[in-house]
Design a protein around this motif. Sequence first.
Motif, mmCIF file in Angstrom:
data_model
loop_
_atom_site.group_PDB
_atom_site.id
_atom_site.type_symbol
_atom_site.label_atom_id
_atom_site.label_comp_id
_atom_site.label_asym_id
_atom_site.label_seq_id
_atom_site.Cartn_x
_atom_site.Cartn_y
_atom_site.Cartn_z
ATOM 1 N N ARG A 28 0.797 -1.296 -0.202
ATOM 2 C CA ARG A 28 0.012 0.095 -0.015
ATOM 3 C C ARG A 28 1.042 1.106 -0.024
ATOM 4 N NH1 ARG A 28 -5.074 -1.532 4.004
ATOM 5 N NH2 ARG A 28 -5.962 -2.961 2.493
ATOM 6 N N LEU A 29 1.870 1.249 0.825
ATOM 7 C CA LEU A 29 2.778 2.510 0.843
ATOM 8 C C LEU A 29 3.296 2.584 -0.843
ATOM 9 C CD1 LEU A 29 4.940 2.091 4.072
ATOM 10 C CD2 LEU A 29 3.597 3.946 3.332
ATOM 11 N N ALA A 30 3.832 1.458 -1.370
ATOM 12 C CA ALA A 30 4.251 1.534 -2.692
ATOM 13 C C ALA A 30 3.371 1.743 -3.632
ATOM 14 C CB ALA A 30 5.008 0.279 -3.077
ATOM 15 N N VAL A 31 1.974 1.640 -3.703
ATOM 16 C CA VAL A 31 1.094 2.190 -4.662
ATOM 17 C C VAL A 31 0.529 3.407 -4.180
ATOM 18 C CG1 VAL A 31 -1.067 1.442 -5.607
ATOM 19 C CG2 VAL A 31 0.621 -0.381 -5.084
ATOM 20 N N ARG A 32 0.183 3.813 -3.074
ATOM 21 C CA ARG A 32 -0.379 4.890 -2.702
ATOM 22 C C ARG A 32 0.237 6.052 -2.003
ATOM 23 N NH1 ARG A 32 -6.249 2.953 -0.058
ATOM 24 N NH2 ARG A 32 -6.906 1.700 -1.978
ATOM 25 N N GLY A 33 1.507 5.639 -1.502
ATOM 26 C CA GLY A 33 2.392 6.761 -0.867
ATOM 27 C C GLY A 33 1.974 6.750 0.496
ATOM 28 N N LEU A 34 2.738 7.322 1.235
ATOM 29 C CA LEU A 34 2.789 7.555 2.859
ATOM 30 C C LEU A 34 1.559 8.096 3.249
ATOM 31 C CD1 LEU A 34 4.051 6.759 5.366
ATOM 32 C CD2 LEU A 34 5.400 8.786 5.357
ATOM 33 N N SER A 35 1.249 9.373 2.616
ATOM 34 C CA SER A 35 0.134 10.440 3.188
ATOM 35 C C SER A 35 -1.287 9.515 2.777
ATOM 36 C CB SER A 35 0.181 11.664 2.270
ATOM 37 O OG SER A 35 -0.013 11.128 0.872
ATOM 38 N N ALA A 36 -1.346 8.453 1.861
ATOM 39 C CA ALA A 36 -2.721 8.149 1.608
ATOM 40 C C ALA A 36 -2.854 6.577 2.021
ATOM 41 C CB ALA A 36 -3.041 7.921 0.092
ATOM 42 N N ILE A 37 -1.941 6.306 3.153
ATOM 43 C CA ILE A 37 -1.908 4.804 3.738
ATOM 44 C C ILE A 37 -3.302 4.532 4.312
ATOM 45 C CG2 ILE A 37 -0.746 5.215 5.727
ATOM 46 C CD1 ILE A 37 -0.059 2.197 3.618
ATOM 47 N N ALA A 38 -3.969 5.299 4.919
ATOM 48 C CA ALA A 38 -5.236 5.199 5.566
ATOM 49 C C ALA A 38 -6.601 5.749 5.108
ATOM 50 C CB ALA A 38 -5.123 5.557 7.288
ATOM 51 N N ASN A 39 -6.161 6.242 4.013
ATOM 52 C CA ASN A 39 -7.351 6.736 3.232
ATOM 53 C C ASN A 39 -7.893 5.756 2.267
ATOM 54 O OD1 ASN A 39 -9.146 8.437 1.943
ATOM 55 N ND2 ASN A 39 -7.712 9.963 1.130
ATOM 56 N N ASP A 41 -9.816 6.149 -0.250
ATOM 57 C CA ASP A 41 -10.519 6.989 -1.238
ATOM 58 C C ASP A 41 -10.672 6.179 -2.611
ATOM 59 O OD1 ASP A 41 -11.767 8.934 -2.968
ATOM 60 O OD2 ASP A 41 -9.801 10.133 -2.877
ATOM 61 N N PRO A 42 -11.746 6.003 -3.071
ATOM 62 C CA PRO A 42 -11.761 5.209 -4.640
ATOM 63 C C PRO A 42 -10.976 5.777 -5.665
ATOM 64 C CG PRO A 42 -14.065 6.069 -3.754
ATOM 65 C CD PRO A 42 -12.974 6.472 -2.877
ATOM 66 N N GLY A 43 -10.727 7.100 -5.685
ATOM 67 C CA GLY A 43 -9.852 7.840 -6.418
ATOM 68 C C GLY A 43 -8.397 7.419 -6.574
ATOM 69 N N LEU A 44 -8.110 7.064 -5.431
ATOM 70 C CA LEU A 44 -6.554 6.612 -5.211
ATOM 71 C C LEU A 44 -6.347 5.302 -6.287
ATOM 72 C CD1 LEU A 44 -6.020 6.833 -1.576
ATOM 73 C CD2 LEU A 44 -4.986 8.259 -3.345
ATOM 74 N N PRO A 45 -5.125 5.168 -6.546
ATOM 75 C CA PRO A 45 -4.765 3.872 -7.498
ATOM 76 C C PRO A 45 -5.058 2.720 -6.878
ATOM 77 C CG PRO A 45 -2.844 5.279 -7.275
ATOM 78 C CD PRO A 45 -3.905 6.017 -6.552
ATOM 79 N N ALA A 46 -5.486 1.592 -7.698
ATOM 80 C CA ALA A 46 -6.122 0.532 -7.436
ATOM 81 C C ALA A 46 -4.890 -0.257 -6.812
ATOM 82 C CB ALA A 46 -6.632 -0.374 -8.355
ATOM 83 N N GLU A 47 -4.949 -1.125 -5.879
ATOM 84 C CA GLU A 47 -3.878 -2.302 -5.148
ATOM 85 C C GLU A 47 -4.074 -3.286 -5.957
ATOM 86 O OE1 GLU A 47 -5.411 -2.361 -1.399
ATOM 87 O OE2 GLU A 47 -4.196 -0.739 -0.545
ATOM 88 N N PRO A 48 -2.993 -4.091 -6.035
ATOM 89 C CA PRO A 48 -3.039 -5.517 -6.731
ATOM 90 C C PRO A 48 -3.935 -6.423 -5.916
ATOM 91 C CG PRO A 48 -0.633 -4.635 -6.200
ATOM 92 C CD PRO A 48 -1.529 -3.715 -5.610
ATOM 93 N N ALA A 49 -4.455 -7.372 -6.665
ATOM 94 C CA ALA A 49 -5.395 -8.176 -5.893
ATOM 95 C C ALA A 49 -4.786 -8.990 -4.798
ATOM 96 C CB ALA A 49 -6.033 -9.241 -7.061
ATOM 97 N N TRP A 50 -3.655 -9.254 -4.627
ATOM 98 C CA TRP A 50 -2.932 -10.065 -3.606
ATOM 99 C C TRP A 50 -2.863 -9.336 -2.407
ATOM 100 C CZ3 TRP A 50 1.232 -8.196 -0.916
ATOM 101 C CH2 TRP A 50 2.139 -7.470 -1.466
#
Length: 88
Positions: A28-39, A41-50
């Motif tokens: 989640r840190l790699a995909v969304r970054g530190l500021s969005a870790i607990a957010n 928001d559907p507008g954030l990049p999707a995480e891998p299914a795993w």
Amino acid sequence: MKYTPKLYALTGITTATAVMWLPYVIARLAVRGLSAIANHDPGLPAEPAWVEHACRAHANAIDNLAVFAPRSGWSGYWSQHSSDGLGG
């Protein structure tokens, strides 16, 4: 108190459960970054299914540990402190 095989298994499972959160938090840190870790928001990049699968597996492991850990710990204690030797 002597460690029984059940207590060794319980220790290993507890340790594995304790570190299961690391891979999906790092992802989640790699995909969304530190500021969005607990957010969430559907507008954030999707995480891998795993990542979602790992999150659910960790929650399941915690639920199972909460159910079975007291039984394993108590049976280890009871088998060493019962006079009839009929502990867990």
